[in-house]
Every structure is written in structure tokens, then in C-alpha cells.
Design a protein around this motif. Structure first.
Motif, PDB file in Angstrom:
ATOM      1  N   LEU A  71      -5.252   1.263  -4.810  1.00 15.06           N
ATOM      2  CA  LEU A  71      -5.396   1.323  -3.047  1.00 15.06           C
ATOM      3  C   LEU A  71      -6.519   2.179  -2.840  1.00 15.06           C
ATOM      4  O   LEU A  71      -6.237   3.157  -2.101  1.00 15.06           O
ATOM      5  CB  LEU A  71      -3.800   1.636  -2.692  1.00 15.06           C
ATOM      6  N   ARG A  72      -7.461   1.786  -3.105  1.00 17.46           N
ATOM      7  CA  ARG A  72      -8.769   2.667  -2.617  1.00 17.46           C
ATOM      8  C   ARG A  72      -9.348   1.900  -1.416  1.00 17.46           C
ATOM      9  O   ARG A  72      -9.147   0.659  -1.279  1.00 17.46           O
ATOM     10  CB  ARG A  72      -9.833   2.852  -3.668  1.00 17.46           C
ATOM     11  N   PHE A  73     -10.044   2.655  -0.445  1.00 13.34           N
ATOM     12  CA  PHE A  73     -10.891   2.107   0.551  1.00 13.34           C
ATOM     13  C   PHE A  73     -11.777   1.043   0.103  1.00 13.34           C
ATOM     14  O   PHE A  73     -12.303   1.132  -1.028  1.00 13.34           O
ATOM     15  CB  PHE A  73     -11.543   3.264   0.999  1.00 13.34           C
ATOM     16  N   GLY A  74     -11.881   0.087   0.842  1.00 15.77           N
ATOM     17  CA  GLY A  74     -12.582  -1.015   0.771  1.00 15.77           C
ATOM     18  C   GLY A  74     -12.206  -2.122  -0.365  1.00 15.77           C
ATOM     19  O   GLY A  74     -12.575  -3.154  -0.633  1.00 15.77           O
ATOM     20  N   ASN A  75     -10.926  -1.884  -0.973  1.00 16.52           N
ATOM     21  CA  ASN A  75     -10.387  -2.884  -1.748  1.00 16.52           C
ATOM     22  C   ASN A  75      -9.704  -3.848  -1.163  1.00 16.52           C
ATOM     23  O   ASN A  75      -8.558  -4.119  -0.850  1.00 16.52           O
ATOM     24  CB  ASN A  75      -9.343  -2.028  -2.727  1.00 16.52           C
ATOM     25  N   ALA A  76     -10.400  -5.055  -0.696  1.00 15.52           N
ATOM     26  CA  ALA A  76      -9.982  -6.111   0.011  1.00 15.52           C
ATOM     27  C   ALA A  76      -8.901  -6.816  -0.623  1.00 15.52           C
ATOM     28  O   ALA A  76      -7.786  -7.062   0.000  1.00 15.52           O
ATOM     29  CB  ALA A  76     -11.181  -7.070   0.183  1.00 15.52           C
ATOM     30  N   GLU A  77      -8.814  -6.961  -1.899  1.00 20.05           N
ATOM     31  CA  GLU A  77      -7.614  -7.662  -2.692  1.00 20.05           C
ATOM     32  C   GLU A  77      -6.353  -6.949  -2.648  1.00 20.05           C
ATOM     33  O   GLU A  77      -5.543  -7.466  -2.121  1.00 20.05           O
ATOM     34  CB  GLU A  77      -8.192  -7.714  -4.148  1.00 20.05           C
ATOM     35  N   ALA A  78      -6.298  -5.686  -2.503  1.00 14.65           N
ATOM     36  CA  ALA A  78      -5.159  -4.635  -2.334  1.00 14.65           C
ATOM     37  C   ALA A  78      -4.725  -4.963  -0.871  1.00 14.65           C
ATOM     38  O   ALA A  78      -3.518  -5.005  -0.964  1.00 14.65           O
ATOM     39  CB  ALA A  78      -5.629  -3.352  -2.562  1.00 14.65           C
ATOM     40  N   LEU A  79      -5.790  -4.922   0.053  1.00 14.70           N
ATOM     41  CA  LEU A  79      -5.391  -5.064   1.303  1.00 14.70           C
ATOM     42  C   LEU A  79      -4.598  -6.422   1.522  1.00 14.70           C
ATOM     43  O   LEU A  79      -3.517  -6.103   2.369  1.00 14.70           O
ATOM     44  CB  LEU A  79      -6.703  -5.218   2.365  1.00 14.70           C
ATOM     45  N   VAL A  80      -5.123  -7.544   1.113  1.00 18.44           N
ATOM     46  CA  VAL A  80      -4.322  -8.839   1.299  1.00 18.44           C
ATOM     47  C   VAL A  80      -2.917  -8.755   0.523  1.00 18.44           C
ATOM     48  O   VAL A  80      -1.960  -9.192   0.977  1.00 18.44           O
ATOM     49  CB  VAL A  80      -5.269  -9.879   0.910  1.00 18.44           C
ATOM     50  N   LYS A  81      -2.947  -8.277  -0.581  1.00 19.09           N
ATOM     51  CA  LYS A  81      -1.825  -8.180  -1.501  1.00 19.09           C
ATOM     52  C   LYS A  81      -0.436  -7.463  -0.843  1.00 19.09           C
ATOM     53  O   LYS A  81       0.567  -7.644  -0.627  1.00 19.09           O
ATOM     54  CB  LYS A  81      -2.022  -7.854  -2.653  1.00 19.09           C
ATOM     55  N   ILE A  82      -1.010  -6.151  -0.059  1.00 19.77           N
ATOM     56  CA  ILE A  82      -0.018  -5.128   0.215  1.00 19.77           C
ATOM     57  C   ILE A  82       0.731  -5.682   1.724  1.00 19.77           C
ATOM     58  O   ILE A  82       1.931  -5.391   1.843  1.00 19.77           O
ATOM     59  CB  ILE A  82      -0.654  -3.902   0.419  1.00 19.77           C
ATOM     60  N   ILE A  83      -0.015  -6.488   2.339  1.00 19.98           N
ATOM     61  CA  ILE A  83       0.681  -6.709   3.811  1.00 19.98           C
ATOM     62  C   ILE A  83       1.956  -7.513   3.489  1.00 19.98           C
ATOM     63  O   ILE A  83       3.004  -7.123   4.197  1.00 19.98           O
ATOM     64  CB  ILE A  83      -0.374  -7.722   4.588  1.00 19.98           C
ATOM     65  N   PRO A  84       1.933  -8.625   2.546  1.00 19.97           N
ATOM     66  CA  PRO A  84       3.489  -9.385   2.551  1.00 19.97           C
ATOM     67  C   PRO A  84       4.264  -8.229   1.837  1.00 19.97           C
ATOM     68  O   PRO A  84       5.620  -8.553   2.272  1.00 19.97           O
ATOM     69  CB  PRO A  84       2.986 -10.458   1.588  1.00 19.97           C
ATOM     70  N   MET A  85       3.901  -7.320   1.148  1.00 20.26           N
ATOM     71  CA  MET A  85       4.873  -6.443   0.414  1.00 20.26           C
ATOM     72  C   MET A  85       5.398  -5.523   1.516  1.00 20.26           C
ATOM     73  O   MET A  85       6.627  -5.231   1.639  1.00 20.26           O
ATOM     74  CB  MET A  85       4.363  -5.510  -0.458  1.00 20.26           C
ATOM     75  N   ILE A  86       4.656  -5.156   2.644  1.00 22.70           N
ATOM     76  CA  ILE A  86       5.083  -4.402   3.588  1.00 22.70           C
ATOM     77  C   ILE A  86       5.954  -5.289   4.365  1.00 22.70           C
ATOM     78  O   ILE A  86       7.252  -4.747   4.825  1.00 22.70           O
ATOM     79  CB  ILE A  86       4.068  -3.866   4.705  1.00 22.70           C
ATOM     80  N   ALA A  87       5.677  -6.377   4.947  1.00 22.53           N
ATOM     81  CA  ALA A  87       6.605  -7.322   5.776  1.00 22.53           C
ATOM     82  C   ALA A  87       7.721  -7.548   5.006  1.00 22.53           C
ATOM     83  O   ALA A  87       9.211  -7.667   5.733  1.00 22.53           O
ATOM     84  CB  ALA A  87       5.835  -8.683   6.116  1.00 22.53           C
ATOM     85  N   ARG A  88       8.185  -7.837   3.912  1.00 23.32           N
ATOM     86  CA  ARG A  88       9.309  -7.801   3.104  1.00 23.32           C
ATOM     87  C   ARG A  88       9.798  -6.669   2.384  1.00 23.32           C
ATOM     88  O   ARG A  88      11.017  -6.767   1.903  1.00 23.32           O
ATOM     89  CB  ARG A  88       8.933  -8.625   1.927  1.00 23.32           C
ATOM     90  N   ARG A  89       9.476  -5.431   2.681  1.00 28.17           N
ATOM     91  CA  ARG A  89       9.646  -4.168   1.881  1.00 28.17           C
ATOM     92  C   ARG A  89       9.790  -4.179   0.429  1.00 28.17           C
ATOM     93  O   ARG A  89      10.798  -3.776  -0.272  1.00 28.17           O
ATOM     94  CB  ARG A  89      11.071  -3.721   2.659  1.00 28.17           C
ATOM     95  N   GLU A  90       8.720  -5.014   0.026  1.00 27.87           N
ATOM     96  CA  GLU A  90       8.908  -5.227  -1.488  1.00 27.87           C
ATOM     97  C   GLU A  90       8.261  -3.935  -2.211  1.00 27.87           C
ATOM     98  O   GLU A  90       7.101  -3.551  -1.813  1.00 27.87           O
ATOM     99  CB  GLU A  90       8.173  -6.488  -1.918  1.00 27.87           C
ATOM    100  N   GLY A  91       8.903  -3.846  -3.298  1.00 28.05           N
ATOM    101  CA  GLY A  91       8.315  -2.660  -4.324  1.00 28.05           C
ATOM    102  C   GLY A  91       8.569  -1.306  -3.586  1.00 28.05           C
ATOM    103  O   GLY A  91       8.897  -1.110  -2.302  1.00 28.05           O
TER     104      GLY A  91
END
Lengths: 161, 655
Positions: B376-396
Motif C-alpha cells: 500500500l504505497r503512494f502511487g500504487n494504482a493496482e492497490a488503489l483499485v483493489k482496496i476500494i471494494p474491500m472498504i465497501a464490503r469491509r473485507e479483510g
């Protein structure tokens, strides 16, 4: 006809402001179903497609009417409905290829765009210039037909979704 | 009745009872509608200390008396409740098609009480209103919900307001969405809707709205339309263009406010998105109900891992999901934008919270064990896109942590991470302006009742405006540093320091907040600018013509102040005092300093001293106590809020 209405849906932002002013101009109040223009919306493609009477050269609605309530003024080119004669049978609604003849909300009479008698309010109100009222030069007539075809195509797509 | 429908729709979700009540004359005239009537209802219908996500909280939707008339740009619905993010007052406003449809159905406001036993949606078909089962819709995103409801009810002209997965999961910054891509995003209103098991509100309205004096209204609208035409030309590419100029002068908040510059950040703005072929309309082209300006960008990513479409990014979305996370890849930001929209998340809080996590990760406060293996570093586009659905579903672990927002997440993780949590003591994530270099906004962001953002007072102190507000030529005001010309302010130079005398800053803030409250009460969009919303004369003319209630500009602004003051009173009832009128720690204590920063901005900080000095002036002109920040009794009495004063007094909340 001195001027014609060109409706380019690619410039329409889907806001339906034309419907508000159309109803207001004709009825003195706002009711969306009393607007002579209807903007169909498809959010997934950000589409707004304004559909209204094209005042066709050979309007299919006229022969469809069993009581001859519809007619086209030769001089102005405006297609109009004689509300005294109209029985509300809806055959003209079915005959129109542009989803432009609709029933009034009371359900008893057909109603269509009357071009505000030659100074359409919708064209004045449309800031993105999707609806424009322009001099009927040959190029404008070509443009009008072109834009109408594009809208018919877009409507087909919209109705599939 | 003219303009208003004279009807509040009440829905008790617990008892499954639905009834209508008139919008009383006293309520209409004291609070107009929308945000105004909403806050009065909130005060009356909740008990002090109500738990935001409990059945005792209420969710209120409000439209204004101008919506459904020929006044352009009146698409706004205000949603009001007690916020689960801040435990204070929140109103959040959305455009789209919903407000008009609700007005035509015959209602001004909807109040939801209680909690539904099973997932439900409300179906308003003109006079017929019923609660329907929504178990099959639960888990759907916003687009799926919209489409399913239209299909099942067999009418494509139905307008749907709903929550996505984030609202269902009670994410503290879940949004309520309508017409697929219009968000009432701030403060977790979507979580309140989710807590009530209310998936959606579908409405079809075929009625009419009449006005008192059509001719007078027509004249006013013609005048406003002339100004709007100019404004529309100015709004090419919506709000997105500002990022280019701000980035150019190293004032665009980036990397969680550690910098003012993101390399290639300009690619997220409309003209560049058009050039690269993502922007499908030639310019900003999607309009809300009755809006000729149409500020939304419609972008499509045709192939690749980020395939999809988004309506956006707005300025704030580019800031939060792009600049703040250090991601300049347009496709990734468009995807992140799309995910926030369809899962129903506030893009500002989402991006700012992820940025907090990125900084925490880089500083070692969060480890891979906490981030479910994400780098989860600044500039990591892939992580940005991955983490949003995890937040929305409170996953992990990480989804559950970030779903709580920066303030709570920092409290959980500990260490120094609270120092870079970009929310103030109220607990709301900040919107995208670096306040260290913008003095008037230091004040407005700190006193805003819902938290540090720009929608209670958007301040552009141009020389003309300063003259209008103070009655004095700006050159006579002994400016510390010059005020940029109006064009420069819009084009981005407002990132530089504007040093007006403290007293003037306070006056400017109050000038804007009165007008903003009226605008929200009438149902107007703030992008109508000087044509309507900042023009009290125009607003009162339209209001008078529509409703027949003859009202002067001064009277209208007086209502605005009453609304704004009652919002503050609600906060006081819920435990607010002056200590919560602050800014994020970083803004108050870390001087602005990064490579490329302009000498004007370098070393600037919104120190507690500067902020308090401005607040003192501001509290004084409002008639608020300097120690507690609470209004004095006579302040409330002058505004016709005697009953509110009485209640606060019995609670011991009177200075």
C-alpha cells in the motif's frame, strides 16, 4: 416553412429543461407529461434523446387517423391536431416512427409539438444548443434529416436496454 | 399552494406505517424548504445523544420550492441526519433527477423513522406509497439496483435513489446515490440509510407544479439565463480543469498533503482525458434535472484491467483518488471513481483515508500483515483499485479498518498516525484545498458544522466581492498581500496566500454562508454562481414570484442565517464546543514545504493562533461566546430561535 427545428442529441446533456419550458409555455404550469418534447434518458451511456414531432413532409400520422383530426398546414408546414375531432383512439401514436405523438395525461386526446406557432420555446431555452431553430437552407434541411436519423438509431439502442 | 406541495411524507420503517403531514406555514416561512426545513425536522424528531446508526435516528430528504418550476438548475435534494462519521449534524446534497420527480409526485420532504426488519425499498407512485421487499436487491451495486427496479416496475422514467454495498456495510463515509451517478456523499448518510435496512427509494411523479406569478418568474428566469450562458461557457470540462493550474504552481494537495505537485497529474483533467480518447462527450455534457450547464464528464475506458465507465472525475475526485494517493494513471483513477459511484462511497473520504493508509504503510505504522498483503504505497494504482471494494464490503483487516474513516482508524492503529489523519476533530475527511496557503478557507473549513470542506462557504474573495461585502475599495484595506484578479482565482492562483484583514475574512465567510444556506433551502445548485445562487436579489425575486410570499433579499438572507445557526445549535446539543472548530493537525502544525513550492507559500501554516484570531472575529460578528463557541441567548432570540435557546439552556448549554 422559413425555419426548421434541428435536434442533435449528441449535444443534449439530458437535463430536460426543454420539457419544463414547453409545459410552462403551453399550460402555464409545469407537468412533464404535458411537454410536447420528451427527453428519453439512458444513464449508462449518458444519453439524452429529445423526441418531438418532426412535422414530416408526408406525416404517417395523418392517414392513420380514422376521423381526419390531423392535418398539415401547407404554408407553415405545421402538423396539428383538431382536438374537437380527436377521439383519442391512439392510432396516430402507433403510426409515428419518432415516438413523438403521445396522449395527453388525461388520456383522452393525442397531442404533439406545435412549434409554438413558429417561435419554439425549447430552442430558446436549450443552452447546449441540442435544439436549434434555424433558417431552412438546403444544408440545414440535410442536417435536420441527418440528426433525426441519428436519434432514431439512438432510440432503438435505448429501447433495447 | 404555489412552489411547495405542502406535504411531508413520513415513513416509519419499524411499524411499516406511512402517512402525510402538511408542511406548516410557520415551517415554510421560517426555513423555506430543503436544508432549512430538514434541520428543523431533525432537531424536533431526534433526542439529544441519539446514536446515528440506531432506529432512533431519522433520515430526512428535502427538496426546495423552486424545484419543478422553470428556474434552471434546481435539481438538488438535501439529505439530513446525525452523522455516524462525526456524531454531529450532517447535510449532504445531491443533483440528478430525483428532486424533480419527487416534487411532481406531490411531496416536499420525506422523513424515515425507525428501522425495517428486512431489507426494503420505498415505492412512491404519485399518491400510492408502499414499502416493498428488497431482499433480492441487497448486495446489488447502484447501477444494478437502478436497473432492476426500473425493470420490475416496468417504467424507465422511474427515478431511483439508493445505497450500494458500502451503505449496506455501514461504511462511515457511505454515500446515497441517485440517477446512477449523483452522490449525496459526505458524512456517511449512506450508512444511516443502510442501518435502516432501506435499500432504495423509487419515485414516479406525474403531477404538476404551479407558480404564483408566471410572468414575473419568466422575466427573472430570462435575466438569469443570460448570465448562465456565460457561466456555461466557463464550465467547459466542469470542475476538473482547476487541477492543471494548481498543479502547475505546486499547490495541488498531493501525497496526503505532503506535497503540492503530482507528476503527470494534469492528465486527470478534462482536456487531457478528451485528448487521450476517454472523454466521450466533447466537453462536460451530463446535466442534472433542468441544468443547462451540465458539469459532469462522461469517460469510458474501453479495454484492459480498468475497463468501464465513470461520470467524473470532478476536481475533488481527482484530488482524493489521484493526487492524494499519488496515482496519475487516468485509467486507474477512472476505475476508482467508478467503484466509488457504483458501490456508493464518498470519493473524498475514500481517497483521503486510503492516502492515510499509504503514508502509514510507508512509515511502518501499518505492515503487510495489516494490509492483507497489499503493497500500500503512494502511487500504487493496482492497490488503489483493489482496496476500494474491500472498504465497501469491509473485507479483510484493511477493509474493516479503513471503513471507519481516518480519525477512528488512526485511533485504532495508534503511533503518530493521527498526525497525518486528514480530518479535523469533528472527524470528517478534508476536501482538496491546502489551507496552509489559503487564509479565508482556514476559517471556513474550521467552523463548518459538518467538518472541513467547501460546501457551506465556497470563498472567492475577488476585489469586486470584497467591495460588495465590505463596502470598501479593496486597495484601502491594507492588504498584507495583493488579491489575485478573478480570472486568476478561478484558474488556480487561489492556492497562493490571500491576506485580508482578519475582520474582512470573517465578513466574507458570513456573507457566503448566508447565501449557501438559502441556496440549499431553495433547491438550487451552487454552480449557478452569480446568475442565481450568489445573487440574493435574484433568489428573492424568484422565490417571491414562485410562492407568492413576498420576500426581500434581506429577509431571505436572514432565513439563511437562521438555518446556519440552528445547524450549529444541533451540534451544541450533541456535545459540540469550540475545540471541535479546528483543522487537521498537519495543516495546523506542519509548515508547507516541498520541492518547487512558491516562495509565497513556503513555510506557511494554519497555526492555531491565526485560526483562533480569525474565529474570534467571526464569533463576535455572529454573537457567539468566544470561550465555548456557543451562541448567546439574544443571538438566538433575534433569529426567532427562542425555543431552541430554551432547550439549550435547560441542558446547560447557554454561555
Amino acid at each position: 416553412m422559413d425555419n426548421i427545428l434541428i435536434v442533435d442529441y449528441e449535444k443534449c446533456n439530458g437535463c430536460q429543461y426543454c420539457m419544463l419550458v414547453c409545459s410552462m409555455a403551453h399550460e402555464g404550469y409545469v407537468q412533464m407529461s404535458r411537454s410536447r418534447v420528451k427527453v428519453y434518458k439512458l444513464e449508462s451511456e449518458a444519453l439524452g434523446i429529445p423526441m418531438l414531432c418532426e412535422h414530416c413532409d408526408e406525416p404517417p400520422c395523418i392517414p392513420s387517423c380514422p376521423v381526419d383530426a390531423l392535418g398539415k398546414d401547407i404554408k407553415s408546414g405545421i402538423v396539428s391536431i383538431d382536438l374537437q375531432t380527436c377521439t383519442g383512439c391512439k392510432l396516430c401514436v402507433e403510426a409515428c416512427p419518432y415516438s413523438a405523438v403521445r396522449m395527453n395525461p388525461d388520456g383522452n386526446k393525442a397531442f404533439i409539438c406545435d412549434l409554438c406557432g413558429g417561435d419554439p420555446e425549447c430552442a430558446k431555452a436549450c443552452m447546449p444548443k441540442a435544439i436549434t431553430w434555424v433558417e431552412a437552407k438546403p444544408s440545414a434541411i440535410w442536417m435536420k434529416n441527418h440528426c433525426t436519423d441519428k436519434r432514431v438509431e439512438a432510440m432503438e439502442r435505448l429501447l433495447e436496454v | 399552494m404555489y412552489g411547495w406541495n405542502d406535504c411531508i411524507l413520513y415513513v416509519d420503517l419499524t411499524k411499516r406505517r406511512i402517512w402525510k403531514e402538511p408542511l406548516s406555514k410557520s415551517l415554510r416561512e421560517a426555513f423555506i424548504g430543503g436544508r432549512g426545513v430538514n434541520v428543523r425536522l431533525l432537531w424536533d424528531l431526534t433526542k439529544p445523544g441519539v446514536e446515528p446508526l440506531s432506529p432512533e435516528n431519522v433520515l430526512i430528504l428535502g427538496t426546495g420550492p423552486l424545484t419543478g418550476t422553470i428556474v434552471p438548475m434546481t435539481s438538488r435534494t438535501t439529505i439530513t441526519t446525525k452523522s455516524p462519521a462525526t456524531n454531529l449534524y450532517v447535510k449532504s446534497s445531491m443533483g440528478g433527477q430525483f428532486a424533480g420527480e419527487l416534487k411532481f409526485a406531490g411531496y416536499d420532504h420525506i422523513v424515515f423513522l425507525g428501522i425495517s426488519e428486512k431489507p426494503a425499498f420505498l415505492w412512491i407512485n404519485d399518491d400510492t406509497v408502499e414499502l416493498r421487499n428488497a431482499e433480492d436487491l441487497w448486495g446489488f451495486d447502484v447501477r444494478e439496483t437502478d436497473s432492476a427496479i426500473k425493470r420490475d416496475l416496468g417504467d424507465r422514467d422511474i427515478r431511483v435513489t439508493s445505497i450500494g454495498q458500502a451503505g449496506e456495510s455501514l461504511v462511515k463515509y457511505a454515500a446515497i446515490m441517485n440517477s446512477v451517478y449523483n452522490a449525496a456523499a459526505r458524512g456517511g448518510v449512506g450508512a444511516v440509510m443502510g442501518s435502516k435496512n432501506l435499500k432504495a427509494i423509487a419515485v414516479r411523479g406525474t403531477g404538476k407544479i404551479t407558480v404564483r406569478d408566471p410572468e414575473r418568474l419568466g422575466e427573472a428566469v430570462s435575466k438569469a439565463s443570460e448570465d448562465l450562458k456565460e457561466r456555461a461557457a466557463h464550465f467547459e470540462y466542469g470542475t476538473s480543469r482547476g487541477i492543471v493550474n494548481l498543479n502547475d504552481i505546486y499547490s495541488m494537495p498531493s501525497y496526503n498533503f505532503q506535497s503540492g505537485y503530482l507528476k503527470d497529474g494534469h492528465l486527470l483533467a478534462g482536456p487531457y482525458l478528451a485528448e487521450m480518447g476517454y472523454l466521450k462527450a466533447k466537453r462536460a455534457q451530463v446535466g442534472c434535472f433542468g441544468c443547462p450547464i451540465g458539469c459532469h464528464l462522461y469517460n469510458v475506458v474501453e479495454k484492459g484491467p480498468y475497463k468501464g465507465y465513470a461520470v467524473g472525475p470532478e476536481y475533488e475526485t481527482s484530488f482524493s483518488l489521484g493526487f492524494s494517493t499519488g496515482v496519475a494513471d487516468p485509467e486507474a483513477v477512472l476505475k476508482a471513481n467508478e467503484l466509488c459511484n457504483i458501490m456508493g462511497l464518498d470519493a473524498i473520504s475514500t481517497g483521503v483515508t486510503i492516502s492515510w493508509a499509504m503514508e502509514s504503510y510507508e512509515k511502518g505504522v501499518l505492515t503487510k500483515d495489516d494490509t492483507d498483503g497489499l503493497e500500500l504505497r503512494f502511487g500504487n494504482a493496482e492497490a488503489l483499485v483493489k482496496i476500494i471494494p474491500m472498504i465497501a464490503r469491509r473485507e479483510g483487516k484493511i477493509g474493516a479498518l479503513l471503513a471507519e474513516g481516518t480519525k477512528r482508524a488512526a485511533e485504532t492503529i495508534g503511533g503518530d498516525s493521527w498526525k497525518w489523519a486528514m480530518s479535523n476533530s469533528k472527524g470528517l475527511e478534508i476536501s482538496g484545498v491546502d489551507l496552509r496557503t489559503f487564509k479565508t478557507r482556514m476559517l471556513t473549513y474550521s467552523v463548518n458544522p459538518r467538518g472541513p470542506d467547501h460546501l457551506f462557504h465556497e470563498v472567492f474573495p475577488t476585489p469586486e466581492r470584497v467591495y460588495e461585502i465590505t463596502g470598501k475599495d479593496p486597495s484601502q484595506l491594507e492588504l498584507a498581500e495583493g488579491i489575485p484578479p478573478p480570472e486568476a482565482q478561478f484558474e488556480g492562483a487561489f492556492g497562493s496566500v490571500i491576506g485580508l484583514p482578519t475582520k474582512v475574512e470573517a465578513q466574507i465567510a458570513r456573507w457566503y454562508e448566508d447565501r449557501f444556506a438559502v441556496t440549499d433551502a431553495l433547491g438550487i445548485c451552487k454552480f449557478s454562481g452569480n446568475a442565481i445562487h450568489l445573487n440574493a436579489g435574484m433568489m428573492s425575486e424568484m422565490f417571491s414570484a414562485v410562492t407568492g410570499v413576498e420576500t426581500s433579499p434581506e429577509q431571505l438572507l436572514f432565513v439563511g442565517r437562521r438555518i446556519y445557526t440552528l445547524e450549529r445549535c444541533f451540534n451544541i446539543r450533541e456535545g459540540f464546543d469550540r475545540t471541535l472548530d479546528d483543522l487537521p493537525w498537519r495543516i495546523m502544525h506542519e509548515p508547507a514545504d516541498w520541492p518547487g513550492i512558491s516562495p509565497n507559500s513556503k513555510g506557511k501554516v494554519a497555526s492555531p493562533e491565526i485560526v483562533h484570531e480569525m474565529q474570534d472575529e467571526y464569533y463576535k460578528i455572529h454573537g457567539w461566546d468566544l470561550k465555548t463557541g456557543w451562541p448567546h441567548r439574544d443571538t438566538l432570540e433575534k433569529l426567532g430561535l427562542e425555543n431552541i435557546a430554551k432547550e439549550l439552556e435547560t441542558m446547560g448549554k447557554m454561555p
